[in-house]
Enzyme design. Structure first.
Site, PDB file in Angstrom:
ATOM      1  N   LYS A   1       0.841  -1.209   0.000  1.00 46.80           N
ATOM      2  CA  LYS A   1       0.000   0.000   0.000  1.00 46.80           C
ATOM      3  C   LYS A   1       0.869   1.249   0.000  1.00 46.80           C
ATOM      4  O   LYS A   1       0.651   2.168  -0.788  1.00 46.80           O
ATOM      5  CB  LYS A   1      -0.901   0.014   1.238  1.00 46.80           C
ATOM      6  CG  LYS A   1      -1.659   1.329   1.393  1.00 46.80           C
ATOM      7  CD  LYS A   1      -2.435   1.427   2.690  1.00 46.80           C
ATOM      8  CE  LYS A   1      -1.525   1.686   3.873  1.00 46.80           C
ATOM      9  NZ  LYS A   1      -2.248   2.169   5.074  1.00 46.80           N
TER      10      LYS A   1
ATOM     11  N   ASP B   1      -7.824   1.937  -0.367  1.00 41.83           N
ATOM     12  CA  ASP B   1      -6.933   3.091  -0.249  1.00 41.83           C
ATOM     13  C   ASP B   1      -6.277   3.479  -1.574  1.00 41.83           C
ATOM     14  O   ASP B   1      -6.051   4.662  -1.837  1.00 41.83           O
ATOM     15  CB  ASP B   1      -5.837   2.820   0.805  1.00 41.83           C
ATOM     16  CG  ASP B   1      -6.371   3.060   2.218  1.00 41.83           C
ATOM     17  OD1 ASP B   1      -7.602   3.231   2.365  1.00 41.83           O
ATOM     18  OD2 ASP B   1      -5.565   3.079   3.169  1.00 41.83           O
TER      19      ASP B   1
ATOM     20  N   ASN C   1     -10.619   6.938   4.255  1.00 44.65           N
ATOM     21  CA  ASN C   1      -9.828   6.952   5.494  1.00 44.65           C
ATOM     22  C   ASN C   1      -8.367   6.649   5.151  1.00 44.65           C
ATOM     23  O   ASN C   1      -7.672   5.973   5.891  1.00 44.65           O
ATOM     24  CB  ASN C   1     -10.388   5.919   6.483  1.00 44.65           C
ATOM     25  CG  ASN C   1      -9.878   6.163   7.907  1.00 44.65           C
ATOM     26  OD1 ASN C   1      -9.231   7.174   8.171  1.00 44.65           O
ATOM     27  ND2 ASN C   1     -10.149   5.227   8.801  1.00 44.65           N
TER      28      ASN C   1
ATOM     29  N   SER D   1       8.626   6.368  13.064  1.00 45.80           N
ATOM     30  CA  SER D   1       8.347   5.525  11.884  1.00 45.80           C
ATOM     31  C   SER D   1       9.318   5.811  10.739  1.00 45.80           C
ATOM     32  O   SER D   1       8.913   5.956   9.580  1.00 45.80           O
ATOM     33  CB  SER D   1       6.912   5.740  11.392  1.00 45.80           C
ATOM     34  OG  SER D   1       5.995   5.679  12.446  1.00 45.80           O
TER      35      SER D   1
ATOM     36  N   GLU E   1      -6.170   4.354  12.002  1.00 46.66           N
ATOM     37  CA  GLU E   1      -7.550   4.125  11.567  1.00 46.66           C
ATOM     38  C   GLU E   1      -8.521   4.178  12.744  1.00 46.66           C
ATOM     39  O   GLU E   1      -9.675   4.557  12.612  1.00 46.66           O
ATOM     40  CB  GLU E   1      -7.661   2.788  10.851  1.00 46.66           C
ATOM     41  CG  GLU E   1      -7.215   2.797   9.392  1.00 46.66           C
ATOM     42  CD  GLU E   1      -5.703   2.762   9.196  1.00 46.66           C
ATOM     43  OE1 GLU E   1      -4.942   3.058  10.156  1.00 46.66           O
ATOM     44  OE2 GLU E   1      -5.278   2.443   8.069  1.00 46.66           O
TER      45      GLU E   1
ATOM     46  N   ARG F   1      -6.424  -3.666  10.047  1.00 44.81           N
ATOM     47  CA  ARG F   1      -5.402  -4.436  10.787  1.00 44.81           C
ATOM     48  C   ARG F   1      -5.989  -5.126  12.016  1.00 44.81           C
ATOM     49  O   ARG F   1      -5.502  -6.168  12.430  1.00 44.81           O
ATOM     50  CB  ARG F   1      -4.221  -3.539  11.168  1.00 44.81           C
ATOM     51  CG  ARG F   1      -3.555  -2.932   9.961  1.00 44.81           C
ATOM     52  CD  ARG F   1      -2.086  -2.680  10.094  1.00 44.81           C
ATOM     53  NE  ARG F   1      -1.650  -2.017   8.874  1.00 44.81           N
ATOM     54  CZ  ARG F   1      -1.394  -2.647   7.730  1.00 44.81           C
ATOM     55  NH1 ARG F   1      -1.479  -3.954   7.655  1.00 44.81           N
ATOM     56  NH2 ARG F   1      -1.049  -1.971   6.653  1.00 44.81           N
TER      57      ARG F   1
END
Ligand code: DC
Length: 662
Positions: free
Chosen positions: A22, A49, A92, A197, A344, A402
């Site tokens: 993604k 997405d 989203n 991250s 999310e 997830r």
């Protein structure tokens, strides 16, 4: 969509082809749109997405064309979107709204960006602050600091370094980095906080470089883009498999025995989430790395070790570890994961709530979660464990893909688990549950010689359990029929294998169709029986049918009959049966079947044919007919169908006990 009831699972083994990443897909789409020239992107992820990004680019006047299932061509607009006024819906998708906001803010047009309700709770203020420093006109039309946003044309000028926070989401930095080359000016971004991250920023820099823009990085603190750089299409690009999606299958291998192999990411991956495999290794799992695959098996001790890890570098895959912690031999701690709270859903809170439903003791903090599994401390427990998680649990998924994928792994504890709103996986992985089934759904393999009654028995066992049913022999029969109809010699291995690879066969309500033609009876003739046995001896034909047979493995389970179900196609089957009967008894059964169908039959010839076929099936070089060591022998010479079904069912029930208490 109704809730998905996953059955109790006891093992996971096999291989999974991953969908495209993604993170890479959405970055490549935007960079290709901003570049000069057209770009062909292969293995693009097809999910909610990426659809959001594709639809937005189309609305902005960018030419995007599907060239195949997962191949897209993007006509770059050379940094200037043709449409200067648009309303864009971002669902989203954080990987769409953040970079698009930055690119549009520097594009001299008027744009409105909004999303689903949760998107309007996800922060974007740090990015907007960064953009305003260079003169962009970005306004909040709802709550300050959050979408929806209105972008107005503005004179952008990059002078002083842009000061940016990096402790809420790394996507703000990614967005600015990708957009700044549109100004053509030199630009510097200075982080005012720790950057989280980081591997995601590395993906960004790597992909920008492929489009010809270099960024100098000083210690994750300062990023410098030299002036005059423009995105240039590299022509063709390939999206590697999604490393976050890989985490579910790799964890399944560590929990459910394995080996489980994911294909599409490997040691040269540019995605940080491949480091998830290192965490599994720390837990004691065996991990092997290939160029384009990763494979994981459970520890030889059968026990996964507890862990205490800083997971800031793999925030998404870290969720998978929170559920894997249920299978560890002690309390586990996941640290430095504050970003979970703005994803999310509030993932720390959601994860804690749902883990508790399974009986775990969970402690949550602002940036950590500690998980102690319910069976902790029970001595002598094997992996997978006995069913002592709470049963009949329904997991809520919070519209978070997830959450759904992570909690599917709980079924490997040997208890059924219900996943509410399972369609939320469409955000990044529409085929997730089918892929999981291919490595974990229970399989009952019933092999045996012709006319042993295995077809009838297998069908009835499948009906009793509510499982799917695969009559693999019919596939070989269909190949023989297709070859005869195409005038292909049955020993022409290459030509017959090509037919097998693209077999236009389907099974509809008890009927078997070949290219739309009902051939249910035609494939049962003696000519086709003999032909099937010939084509089945060709190795290339057998491998051409392998993936097709494995795709029948679906939830809640599969009963498969044939010759090599237990040995080759489903070697990790939960229950294996070798069903046989004396040649005389089998010839007599076939004789009665033919007479009942008013077809010509000769007892002596039938017996001879059967013995010939048995010999051919047993003597061929690949996957010969034989009883596997771990298969239960059921001799039906003296049994009627009911008794044979009952014998097989008794074996299945014994095998269904989780291995920990077997
Ligand atoms: O089960 P059946 O009689 O419909 O099978 C037809 C032929 O296909 C038989 O000769 C053996 C072969 N076969 C095979 O080699 N492997 C299987 N899994 C199933 C059938």
């Amino acid at each position: 969509m109704p809730a998905l009831k996953l059955p109790a699972l006891s093992r996971a083994a096999g291989s999974v082809r991953l969908p495209g990443s993604k993170s890479i897909s959405n970055r490549m789409l935007l960079l290709a749109a901003l570049a000069q020239g057209s770009t062909e992107i292969h293995n693009l992820l097809d999910s909610d997405d990426t659809r959001v990004m594709l639809t937005a680019l189309e609305k902005l006047g960018v030419g995007v064309t599907a060239l195949g299932d997962d191949i897209w061509r993007v006509e770059g607009c050379g940094g200037a979107f043709p449409v200067k006024d648009a309303d864009l819906f971002m669902g989203n998708a954080g990987t769409a709204i953040r970079p698009l906001t930055a690119a549009l803010a520097l594009s001299g047009g008027a744009y409105r960006l909004s999303g689903v309700a949760r998107m309007h709770e996800r922060p974007i203020g740090d990015l907007v602050d960064g953009l305003r420093q260079i003169g962009a006109d970005v306004r909040y039309t709802g709550e300050s600091g959050f979408p929806p946003l209105a972008i107005h044309p503005a004179n952008v000028a990059v002078a002083a370094p842009i000061r940016l926070r990096g402790d809420v989401s790394s996507q703000f930095l990614t967005a600015l980095l990708m957009a700044l080359p549109l100004t053509g000016e030199a630009a510097v971004i200075e982080m005012t906080t720790e950057l989280i991250s980081r591997p995601y920023v590395e993906i960004t820099l790597n992909l920008m470089a492929r489009f010809g823009v270099e960024v100098r990085r000083d210690n994750w603190q300062r990023f410098t883009i030299a002036g005059g750089q423009r995105y240039q299409s590299p022509g063709q690009l390939y999206v590697e498999g999604d490393a976050s999606a890989a985490s579910y299958f790799l964890a399944a291998g560590a929990i459910g025995g394995g080996p489980v192999r994911v294909e599409g990411v490997g040691k040269d991956s540019i995605q940080g989430d491949v480091r998830f495999a290192d965490a599994l290794e720390e837990m004691g799992a065996t991990v092997t790395w290939g160029e384009r695959h990763i494979e994981v098996s459970a520890p030889s001790s059968g026990k996964l070790k507890a862990f205490d890890l800083d997971l800031n570098h793999i925030p998404d895959a870290a969720m998978t570890l929170a559920v894997t912690a249920l299978f560890a031999d002690g309390p586990c701690r996941l640290r430095n994961i504050a970003s979970w709270r703005v994803k999310e859903t509030d993932r720390i809170s959601a994860m804690a709530t749902e883990l508790r439903k399974l009986g775990a003791t969970v402690e949550e903090g602002a940036d950590y979660i500690a998980v102690t599994c319910p069976r902790n401390g029970i001595p002598g427990m094997q992996s997978p464990p006995a069913p002592i998680f709470c049963t009949d649990v329904a997991i809520d998924t919070y519209d978070d893909h997830r959450m759904a994928m992570c909690f599917s792994l709980a079924a490997l504890s040997g208890v059924p688990v219900t996943i509410n709103d399972p369609q939320c996986v469409n955000k990044t992985f529409p085929g997730y549950f089918d892929a999981l089934a291919e490595i974990a759904a229970p399989v009952i393999a019933i092999d045996g010689p012709s006319a042993s009654g295995k077809g009838t028995v297998a069908e009835r066992v499948a009906a009793t359990l509510g499982y799917h049913y695969l009559d693999s022999g019919s596939l070989y029969r269909l190949v023989a029929l297709a070859a005869i109809r195409a005038n292909t010699a049955l020993d022409d291995e290459v030509a017959v294998a090509a037919l097998a690879g693209g077999l236009p066969a389907s099974f509809e309500g008890g009927r078997i169709l070949l290219a739309g033609d009902d051939v249910s009876d035609a494939i049962r003739s003696e000519e086709i029986s003999a032909g099937a046995s010939k084509v089945a001896a060709l190795p290339a034909v057998r491998s051409a049918l392998l993936a097709r047979q494995r795709a029948y493995r679906r939830f809640p389970g599969l009963v498969a009959d044939g010759r090599d179900m237990a040995s080759v196609v489903f070697p990790d089957a939960m229950a294996k049966v070798f069903l046989t009967a004396s040649a005389e008894a089998r010839a007599e059964r076939r004789y009665k079947q033919l007479i009942a169908k008013e077809m010509p039959a000769n007892m002596h010839a039938l017996l001879q044919d059967l013995q010939d076929r048995d010999a051919r099936d047993a003597q061929r070089s690949v996957a010969p007919l034989r009883q596997c060591d771990d298969a239960e022998l059921v001799d039906t010479t003296q049994l009627d169908i009911e008794a044979a079904v009952a014998t097989v069912m008794a074996h299945v029930r014994r095998s269904q006990l989780p291995s920990g208490i077997r």
